[in-house]
Design a protein around this motif. Structure first.
Motif, mmCIF file in Angstrom:
data_model
loop_
_atom_site.group_PDB
_atom_site.id
_atom_site.type_symbol
_atom_site.label_atom_id
_atom_site.label_comp_id
_atom_site.label_asym_id
_atom_site.label_seq_id
_atom_site.Cartn_x
_atom_site.Cartn_y
_atom_site.Cartn_z
ATOM 1 N N PHE A 81 13.714 -9.193 -9.089
ATOM 2 C CA PHE A 81 13.248 -9.431 -7.727
ATOM 3 C C PHE A 81 12.043 -10.367 -7.707
ATOM 4 N N ASN A 82 12.125 -11.405 -6.893
ATOM 5 C CA ASN A 82 10.947 -12.197 -6.540
ATOM 6 C C ASN A 82 10.327 -11.678 -5.247
ATOM 7 N N ALA A 83 11.126 -11.025 -4.424
ATOM 8 C CA ALA A 83 10.616 -10.480 -3.157
ATOM 9 C C ALA A 83 9.549 -9.428 -3.414
ATOM 10 N N GLU A 141 0.802 -1.223 0.000
ATOM 11 C CA GLU A 141 0.000 0.000 0.000
ATOM 12 C C GLU A 141 0.835 1.274 0.000
ATOM 13 N N SER A 142 2.125 1.160 -0.222
ATOM 14 C CA SER A 142 2.971 2.347 -0.354
ATOM 15 C C SER A 142 4.086 2.030 -1.336
ATOM 16 N N GLY A 143 4.879 3.054 -1.657
ATOM 17 C CA GLY A 143 5.959 2.861 -2.620
ATOM 18 C C GLY A 143 7.250 2.381 -2.016
ATOM 19 N N VAL A 144 7.208 1.881 -0.797
ATOM 20 C CA VAL A 144 8.439 1.525 -0.098
ATOM 21 C C VAL A 144 9.192 0.375 -0.774
ATOM 22 N N ILE A 145 8.485 -0.502 -1.487
ATOM 23 C CA ILE A 145 9.196 -1.611 -2.138
ATOM 24 C C ILE A 145 10.115 -1.091 -3.242
ATOM 25 N N PHE A 146 9.744 0.007 -3.880
ATOM 26 C CA PHE A 146 10.621 0.594 -4.898
ATOM 27 C C PHE A 146 11.891 1.150 -4.259
ATOM 28 N N LYS A 147 11.720 1.787 -3.100
ATOM 29 C CA LYS A 147 12.865 2.322 -2.369
ATOM 30 C C LYS A 147 13.781 1.200 -1.893
ATOM 31 N N ALA A 148 13.208 0.132 -1.390
ATOM 32 C CA ALA A 148 14.006 -1.007 -0.926
ATOM 33 C C ALA A 148 14.795 -1.622 -2.084
ATOM 34 N N PRO A 206 22.187 -3.956 8.828
ATOM 35 C CA PRO A 206 21.372 -4.773 9.730
ATOM 36 C C PRO A 206 21.047 -6.118 9.086
ATOM 37 N N PRO A 207 20.816 -7.159 9.883
ATOM 38 C CA PRO A 207 20.531 -8.484 9.317
ATOM 39 C C PRO A 207 19.257 -8.507 8.472
ATOM 40 N N TYR A 208 18.307 -7.644 8.794
ATOM 41 C CA TYR A 208 17.102 -7.507 7.967
ATOM 42 C C TYR A 208 16.526 -6.112 8.180
ATOM 43 N N ASP A 209 15.761 -5.660 7.207
ATOM 44 C CA ASP A 209 15.147 -4.336 7.271
ATOM 45 C C ASP A 209 13.832 -4.392 6.516
ATOM 46 N N ASN A 210 12.740 -4.260 7.220
ATOM 47 C CA ASN A 210 11.421 -4.297 6.598
ATOM 48 C C ASN A 210 10.945 -2.935 6.124
ATOM 49 N N TYR A 211 11.801 -1.917 6.247
ATOM 50 C CA TYR A 211 11.473 -0.574 5.759
ATOM 51 C C TYR A 211 10.134 -0.075 6.320
ATOM 52 N N GLY A 212 9.830 -0.473 7.517
ATOM 53 C CA GLY A 212 8.601 -0.008 8.152
ATOM 54 C C GLY A 212 7.342 -0.709 7.697
ATOM 55 N N MET A 213 7.466 -1.705 6.837
ATOM 56 C CA MET A 213 6.277 -2.428 6.358
ATOM 57 C C MET A 213 5.678 -3.279 7.467
ATOM 58 N N LYS A 214 4.381 -3.238 7.546
ATOM 59 C CA LYS A 214 3.647 -4.045 8.518
ATOM 60 C C LYS A 214 2.518 -4.783 7.814
ATOM 61 N N LEU A 215 2.263 -5.994 8.285
ATOM 62 C CA LEU A 215 1.198 -6.801 7.694
ATOM 63 C C LEU A 215 -0.139 -6.391 8.293
#
Length: 326
Positions: A194-196, A112-119, A308-317
């Protein structure tokens, strides 16, 4: 930041009544450009208000129309526009993408946001030899199977992040995305799919306008009574043959999914030479490639241990109701 750092362009023609990609990006609050031809300007201007997306869209009217050369000319024009505004990279997308997704725990979850493009941008920026990357199609990732987060050295379709200093530009009337990726790989550089992160791309010939109207429904067998389920099975012959003619070393024609397609063997760019067949090694040698080519190279300043070992960029389910998903 929850939006891409680089400008986003959609190439569109004759699809003011659908505008799938633009409506999806607008819902995600991602500012973007739509590049159109002069004869479509009034219709697209009206559509921005009909769909309520004007706040996120800037229309760019290209200085050409009905040239019959395919979308490559418009894509190159957008590339020049990105350079003119000082961007290092740019996103370029087809106009028939319905939503974008994150593949997580075998679920294709709408974003629901453009954060995947930034990631994706941040990941690509770690490397010095990935001029083209992009998202896999949603329908190619089944929810009951496992996939790596990305695939190295394959084709990137419909939603591409391109470095503006890439050695190659768009060319050809058809299959220009496959062609430009192959030229990048033949240089010894890399692509990342990307498959992610996934795109909800509509299948070829299923949305009116664009290449469907300009090429696929007017080439080959034009008698619609002989088509299969609304698909012109022979409308993609010229498209596939052109790629085979451009890259006969790795491309050939095949019949799949009720129409003609090209098949490209990417394994000469994906395997270690120790695992290659003599034919694959021969292809690489003919291209002047060595064992050091087509391997990801980190930029000297990138220290993976500091990340960091992982970064969800603030994404929440979050679970939405059917009404909220509209």
């Amino acid at each position: 930041m929850t939006n891409p750092s680089n400008p986003v362009y959609i190439i569109s023609k004759g699809r003011h009544e659908s505008m799938g990609t633009s409506r999806s990006l607008s819902r995600m609050k991602v500012p973007h450009y739509i590049t159109i031809e002069p004869q479509d300007e009034a219709l697209y201007e009206k559509a921005l208000d009909i769909f309520g997306i004007r706040d996120y869209v800037t229309l760019l009217v290209a200085p050409f129309s009905n040239h019959g050369d395919g979308p490559g000319r418009a894509r190159n024009w957008c590339w020049d526009h990105a350079i003119s505004i000082g961007a290092e990279k740019h996103w370029v997308m087809d106009d028939n993408i319905d939503d974008f997704y994150r593949l997580h725990m075998n679920e294709r979850i709408r974003v629901e946001s453009g954060v995947i493009f930034k990631a994706a941008e941040d990941f690509i920026n770690r490397f010095e030899n990935v001029p083209i990357s992009g998202f896999q199609y949603r329908f190619f990732c089944a929810p009951n199977q496992s996939y790596p987060p990305f695939v190295l050295n394959t084709r990137i379709y419909s939603c591409l992040l391109i470095s503006n200093d890439c050695n190659h530009r768009w060319r050809g009337r058809y299959n220009e995305d496959t062609d430009i990726c192959l030229r990048v790989l033949k240089d010894g550089d890399c692509t990342i799919q990307f498959n992610a992160f996934l795109q909800g791309k509509a299948a070829t010939q299923t949305v009116a306008g664009g290449n469907t109207a300009e090429f696929y429904h007017v080439e080959g067998e034009t008698d619609k009574s002989k088509w299969t389920e609304g698909i012109n099975s022979t409308g993609t012959i010229n498209k596939s043959q052109m790629l085979v003619d451009m890259h006969p070393d790795v491309a050939r024609m095949v019949w799949r999914y009720k129409r003609w397609h090209h098949y490209v063997d990417y394994t000469p760019f994906q395997k270690r030479e120790a695992d290659m067949t003599p034919r694959q090694i021969e292809i690489r040698r003919n291209l002047g490639l060595t064992a050091e080519d087509n391997i990801l190279r980190l930029k000297p300043e990138v220290d993976l241990k500091s990340l960091p070992p992982y970064d969800n960029y603030g994404m929440k389910l979050k679970k939405f109701t059917v009404e909220e998903m509209k």
